[in-house]
Design a protein around this motif. Structure first.
Motif, PDB file in Angstrom:
ATOM      1  N   ALA A   1     -14.027  -5.389 -16.333  1.00 35.41           N
ATOM      2  CA  ALA A   1     -12.571  -5.333 -16.475  1.00 35.41           C
ATOM      3  C   ALA A   1     -11.910  -6.584 -15.907  1.00 35.41           C
ATOM      4  CB  ALA A   1     -12.036  -4.086 -15.776  1.00 35.41           C
ATOM      5  N   ALA A   2     -12.400  -7.046 -14.755  1.00 41.06           N
ATOM      6  CA  ALA A   2     -11.801  -8.224 -14.128  1.00 41.06           C
ATOM      7  C   ALA A   2     -12.028  -9.487 -14.956  1.00 41.06           C
ATOM      8  CB  ALA A   2     -12.380  -8.413 -12.731  1.00 41.06           C
ATOM      9  N   LEU A   3     -13.219  -9.607 -15.538  1.00 41.95           N
ATOM     10  CA  LEU A   3     -13.521 -10.790 -16.349  1.00 41.95           C
ATOM     11  C   LEU A   3     -12.800 -10.758 -17.696  1.00 41.95           C
ATOM     12  CD1 LEU A   3     -17.346 -11.275 -15.685  1.00 41.95           C
ATOM     13  CD2 LEU A   3     -15.401 -12.389 -14.565  1.00 41.95           C
ATOM     14  N   ASN A   4     -12.292  -9.570 -18.067  1.00 42.67           N
ATOM     15  CA  ASN A   4     -11.556  -9.430 -19.334  1.00 42.67           C
ATOM     16  C   ASN A   4     -10.136  -8.937 -19.058  1.00 42.67           C
ATOM     17  OD1 ASN A   4     -13.731  -9.717 -21.706  1.00 42.67           O
ATOM     18  ND2 ASN A   4     -14.667  -8.587 -20.017  1.00 42.67           N
ATOM     19  N   ARG A   5      -9.541  -9.509 -18.050  1.00 36.20           N
ATOM     20  CA  ARG A   5      -8.201  -9.067 -17.648  1.00 36.20           C
ATOM     21  C   ARG A   5      -7.196  -9.220 -18.787  1.00 36.20           C
ATOM     22  NH1 ARG A   5      -4.766 -11.392 -12.450  1.00 36.20           N
ATOM     23  NH2 ARG A   5      -3.106  -9.817 -12.507  1.00 36.20           N
ATOM     24  N   GLY A   6      -6.432  -8.144 -19.024  1.00 36.91           N
ATOM     25  CA  GLY A   6      -5.434  -8.154 -20.076  1.00 36.91           C
ATOM     26  C   GLY A   6      -5.970  -7.842 -21.451  1.00 36.91           C
ATOM     27  N   LYS A   7      -7.270  -7.572 -21.557  1.00 35.74           N
ATOM     28  CA  LYS A   7      -7.881  -7.241 -22.841  1.00 35.74           C
ATOM     29  C   LYS A   7      -8.252  -5.757 -22.855  1.00 35.74           C
ATOM     30  CE  LYS A   7      -9.761 -11.924 -23.328  1.00 35.74           C
ATOM     31  NZ  LYS A   7     -10.990 -12.738 -23.491  1.00 35.74           N
ATOM     32  N   TRP A   8      -8.760  -5.285 -23.997  1.00 41.12           N
ATOM     33  CA  TRP A   8      -9.022  -3.850 -24.152  1.00 41.12           C
ATOM     34  C   TRP A   8     -10.070  -3.307 -23.158  1.00 41.12           C
ATOM     35  CZ3 TRP A   8     -13.757  -1.802 -25.205  1.00 41.12           C
ATOM     36  CH2 TRP A   8     -14.718  -2.655 -25.759  1.00 41.12           C
ATOM     37  N   PRO A   9     -11.129  -4.067 -22.777  1.00 40.38           N
ATOM     38  CA  PRO A   9     -12.038  -3.503 -21.754  1.00 40.38           C
ATOM     39  C   PRO A   9     -11.328  -3.244 -20.430  1.00 40.38           C
ATOM     40  CG  PRO A   9     -13.078  -5.352 -22.885  1.00 40.38           C
ATOM     41  CD  PRO A   9     -11.640  -5.363 -23.281  1.00 40.38           C
ATOM     42  N   ASP A  10     -10.395  -4.108 -20.080  1.00 42.12           N
ATOM     43  CA  ASP A  10      -9.644  -3.939 -18.835  1.00 42.12           C
ATOM     44  C   ASP A  10      -8.787  -2.682 -18.903  1.00 42.12           C
ATOM     45  OD1 ASP A  10      -8.559  -4.420 -16.353  1.00 42.12           O
ATOM     46  OD2 ASP A  10      -7.039  -5.810 -17.105  1.00 42.12           O
ATOM     47  N   TYR A  11      -8.098  -2.493 -20.016  1.00 47.07           N
ATOM     48  CA  TYR A  11      -7.245  -1.302 -20.161  1.00 47.07           C
ATOM     49  C   TYR A  11      -8.079  -0.016 -20.181  1.00 47.07           C
ATOM     50  CZ  TYR A  11      -3.647  -4.691 -21.418  1.00 47.07           C
ATOM     51  OH  TYR A  11      -2.772  -5.748 -21.402  1.00 47.07           O
ATOM     52  N   LEU A  12      -9.259  -0.087 -20.779  1.00 49.01           N
ATOM     53  CA  LEU A  12     -10.127   1.089 -20.835  1.00 49.01           C
ATOM     54  C   LEU A  12     -10.611   1.476 -19.439  1.00 49.01           C
ATOM     55  CD1 LEU A  12     -11.719   3.176 -22.465  1.00 49.01           C
ATOM     56  CD2 LEU A  12     -13.541   1.474 -22.743  1.00 49.01           C
ATOM     57  N   VAL A  13     -11.005   0.488 -18.656  1.00 45.58           N
ATOM     58  CA  VAL A  13     -11.467   0.762 -17.296  1.00 45.58           C
ATOM     59  C   VAL A  13     -10.324   1.285 -16.425  1.00 45.58           C
ATOM     60  CG1 VAL A  13     -12.377  -0.295 -15.193  1.00 45.58           C
ATOM     61  CG2 VAL A  13     -13.364  -0.887 -17.411  1.00 45.58           C
ATOM     62  N   ILE A  14      -9.147   0.731 -16.604  1.00 50.28           N
ATOM     63  CA  ILE A  14      -7.984   1.223 -15.850  1.00 50.28           C
ATOM     64  C   ILE A  14      -7.709   2.677 -16.192  1.00 50.28           C
ATOM     65  CG2 ILE A  14      -5.492   0.983 -15.566  1.00 50.28           C
ATOM     66  CD1 ILE A  14      -5.822  -2.018 -15.896  1.00 50.28           C
ATOM     67  N   ALA A  15      -7.801   3.032 -17.481  1.00 50.00           N
ATOM     68  CA  ALA A  15      -7.577   4.415 -17.895  1.00 50.00           C
ATOM     69  C   ALA A  15      -8.625   5.341 -17.282  1.00 50.00           C
ATOM     70  CB  ALA A  15      -7.600   4.505 -19.424  1.00 50.00           C
ATOM     71  N   ILE A  16      -9.893   4.919 -17.301  1.00 49.68           N
ATOM     72  CA  ILE A  16     -10.964   5.725 -16.703  1.00 49.68           C
ATOM     73  C   ILE A  16     -10.737   5.893 -15.203  1.00 49.68           C
ATOM     74  CG2 ILE A  16     -13.434   5.785 -16.188  1.00 49.68           C
ATOM     75  CD1 ILE A  16     -13.932   4.363 -18.833  1.00 49.68           C
ATOM     76  N   SER A  17     -10.304   4.822 -14.548  1.00 48.63           N
ATOM     77  CA  SER A  17     -10.045   4.873 -13.113  1.00 48.63           C
ATOM     78  C   SER A  17      -8.918   5.843 -12.786  1.00 48.63           C
ATOM     79  CB  SER A  17      -9.704   3.481 -12.590  1.00 48.63           C
ATOM     80  OG  SER A  17     -10.773   2.582 -12.808  1.00 48.63           O
ATOM     81  N   MET A  18      -7.860   5.809 -13.588  1.00 45.60           N
ATOM     82  CA  MET A  18      -6.735   6.710 -13.361  1.00 45.60           C
ATOM     83  C   MET A  18      -7.159   8.164 -13.540  1.00 45.60           C
ATOM     84  SD  MET A  18      -3.604   4.624 -15.177  1.00 45.60           S
ATOM     85  CE  MET A  18      -2.464   5.963 -14.833  1.00 45.60           C
ATOM     86  N   LEU A  19      -7.951   8.425 -14.567  1.00 44.45           N
ATOM     87  CA  LEU A  19      -8.419   9.795 -14.784  1.00 44.45           C
ATOM     88  C   LEU A  19      -9.331  10.243 -13.661  1.00 44.45           C
ATOM     89  CD1 LEU A  19      -9.204   9.729 -18.628  1.00 44.45           C
ATOM     90  CD2 LEU A  19      -7.315  10.904 -17.483  1.00 44.45           C
ATOM     91  N   GLY A  20     -10.218   9.351 -13.228  1.00 46.43           N
ATOM     92  CA  GLY A  20     -11.157   9.703 -12.164  1.00 46.43           C
ATOM     93  C   GLY A  20     -10.485   9.978 -10.849  1.00 46.43           C
ATOM     94  N   VAL A  21      -9.392   9.281 -10.572  1.00 49.20           N
ATOM     95  CA  VAL A  21      -8.672   9.469  -9.312  1.00 49.20           C
ATOM     96  C   VAL A  21      -7.788  10.708  -9.354  1.00 49.20           C
ATOM     97  CG1 VAL A  21      -6.925   8.455  -7.783  1.00 49.20           C
ATOM     98  CG2 VAL A  21      -8.751   7.028  -8.721  1.00 49.20           C
ATOM     99  N   THR A  22      -7.178  10.983 -10.512  1.00 50.37           N
ATOM    100  CA  THR A  22      -6.204  12.078 -10.602  1.00 50.37           C
ATOM    101  C   THR A  22      -6.840  13.436 -10.882  1.00 50.37           C
ATOM    102  OG1 THR A  22      -5.860  11.518 -12.943  1.00 50.37           O
ATOM    103  CG2 THR A  22      -4.348  10.555 -11.341  1.00 50.37           C
ATOM    104  N   ILE A  23      -7.973  13.455 -11.553  1.00 48.84           N
ATOM    105  CA  ILE A  23      -8.612  14.736 -11.883  1.00 48.84           C
ATOM    106  C   ILE A  23      -9.571  15.129 -10.755  1.00 48.84           C
ATOM    107  CG2 ILE A  23     -10.111  15.964 -13.497  1.00 48.84           C
ATOM    108  CD1 ILE A  23      -9.139  14.168 -15.705  1.00 48.84           C
ATOM    109  N   PRO A  24      -9.319  16.243 -10.067  1.00 48.75           N
ATOM    110  CA  PRO A  24     -10.225  16.676  -9.001  1.00 48.75           C
ATOM    111  C   PRO A  24     -11.611  17.009  -9.552  1.00 48.75           C
ATOM    112  CG  PRO A  24      -8.117  17.846  -8.895  1.00 48.75           C
ATOM    113  CD  PRO A  24      -8.152  17.119 -10.205  1.00 48.75           C
ATOM    114  N   SER A  25     -12.600  16.917  -8.685  1.00 51.44           N
ATOM    115  CA  SER A  25     -13.978  17.154  -9.127  1.00 51.44           C
ATOM    116  C   SER A  25     -14.178  18.584  -9.619  1.00 51.44           C
ATOM    117  CB  SER A  25     -14.950  16.855  -7.978  1.00 51.44           C
ATOM    118  OG  SER A  25     -14.678  17.681  -6.850  1.00 51.44           O
ATOM    119  N   PHE A  26     -13.484  19.563  -8.997  1.00 47.80           N
ATOM    120  CA  PHE A  26     -13.679  20.948  -9.432  1.00 47.80           C
ATOM    121  C   PHE A  26     -13.056  21.199 -10.807  1.00 47.80           C
ATOM    122  CE2 PHE A  26      -9.768  20.936  -6.935  1.00 47.80           C
ATOM    123  CZ  PHE A  26      -8.889  21.662  -7.712  1.00 47.80           C
ATOM    124  N   VAL A  27     -11.982  20.458 -11.130  1.00 49.44           N
ATOM    125  CA  VAL A  27     -11.400  20.568 -12.466  1.00 49.44           C
ATOM    126  C   VAL A  27     -12.342  19.956 -13.492  1.00 49.44           C
ATOM    127  CG1 VAL A  27      -9.476  19.874 -13.943  1.00 49.44           C
ATOM    128  CG2 VAL A  27      -9.046  20.572 -11.579  1.00 49.44           C
TER     129      VAL A  27
END
Length: 309
Positions: free
Chosen positions: A121-147
């Motif tokens: 993501a860092a090496l492709n900043r502002g491109k689709w891999p970066d946005y995809l990783v950011i989306a995965i990170s947001m989901l991983g942080v906001t969704i609890p493990s039990f959910v």
């Protein structure tokens, strides 16, 4: 280095003594008698007195703690109050490998994928891999493990019948969903840390100097960017090693996994003093040891970081 390690070991011993004493005191200040549980509430007075003497609950807290220390040095943490005759050490030996196996696999997958995703993501900043990783990170942080575990059970276990819903030691497929639930948040955490770290390193002066000297792209990435950007990721690796054994009790409960975290949580409302104190000391020991290992690894990754005697 030797002097530093010996000093850290001395501090580790003091830390374990403070944690064990604090845990011991807090358990015994809670009103009530741990022997008067659902399992043993109908004990005759003579039998209750015998159990009180067996577990030394008839003595002052100070004497109980000193007796605990004497036995703990020998590797004996006593017997479970809820399950008389069952050694706490035997329970830990039986359940810790179950939690450790699932936890270490999940941590390894989470660390590897998280670092990889963050780096890409860092090496492709502002491109689709970066946005995809950011989306995965947001989901991983906001969704609890039990959910996440419940969603995996519903879709992969119940609807599509891909994996067993509950854990079975003899079936490796039953490990897939617990590992996925445990590793998802770890992937998001490391991806976020690694992305930020790589972006910071890429803009450093020594990277520009390396490029100016004619160092190839792969050389800059492997020798300079990756090596220096790994330090923040290693920082959070230490505490997560401890969580391998005790941080997955919710997942163990959902998938009916007989791990150490499950027994620890169960022992708290049951007020199983020997089990609580033994697991607390174990987690504290793993934490302080992992911190020492992380500090040593710092110096191996980055020679500029030196431990002070």
């Amino acid at each position: 280095m030797t002097r530093y390690i010996l000093k850290r070991i001395a501090f580790m011993i003091v830390t374990l003594l403070v944690i064990s004493a604090g845990t011991f005191w807090m358990m015994h200040t809670v009103p009530g008698n741990p022997l008067l549980t659902k399992a043993q509430k109908n004990l005759p007075p003579q039998v209750l007195d015998a159990f009180m003497k067996k577990y030394k609950l008839d003595r002052p807290i100070r004497e109980q703690y000193l007796a605990f220390l004497q036995n703990a040095v020998k590797g004996d943490f006593g017997e479970s109050i809820i399950y008389p005759g069952q050694k706490v050490v035997d329970t830990i030996k039986k359940t810790a490998p179950v939690s450790g196996k699932l936890g270490f696999i999940a941590l390894l997958i989470g660390f590897t994928l998280g670092v990889t995703f963050g780096f890409i993501a860092a090496l492709n900043r502002g491109k689709w891999p970066d946005y995809l990783v950011i989306a995965i990170s947001m989901l991983g942080v906001t969704i609890p493990s039990f959910v996440m575990a419940a969603l995996l059970q519903y879709f992969l276990g119940n609807k599509f019948k891909l994996f067993p819903i509950t854990y079975k030691a003899t079936n490796w497929k039953s490990m897939v969903m617990p590992i996925m639930a445990l590793s998802f948040g770890t992937i998001a955490t490391y991806a976020r840390y690694m992305r930020s770290s790589v972006l910071e390193v890429v803009n450093s002066d020594y990277i520009l100097t390396a490029k100016a000297k004619g160092v190839g792209k792969m050389g800059v990435i492997l020798k300079h960017i990756l090596k220096n950007a790994m330090i923040p990721a290693i920082t959070i690796l230490g505490p997560q090693i401890t969580g391998v054994f005790g941080g997955s009790f919710v997942i163990e409960k959902i998938f009916n996994i007989p791990g150490l975290g499950f027994f620890l949580v169960k022992s708290i409302p049951d007020r199983d003093y020997p089990m609580i104190i033994a697991t607390t000391v174990l987690f504290a020991f793993l934490f302080v040891v992992s911190q020492l290992v992380v500090d040593i690894v710092y110096g191996l990754i980055d020679p500029r970081i030196k431990v002070a005697d």
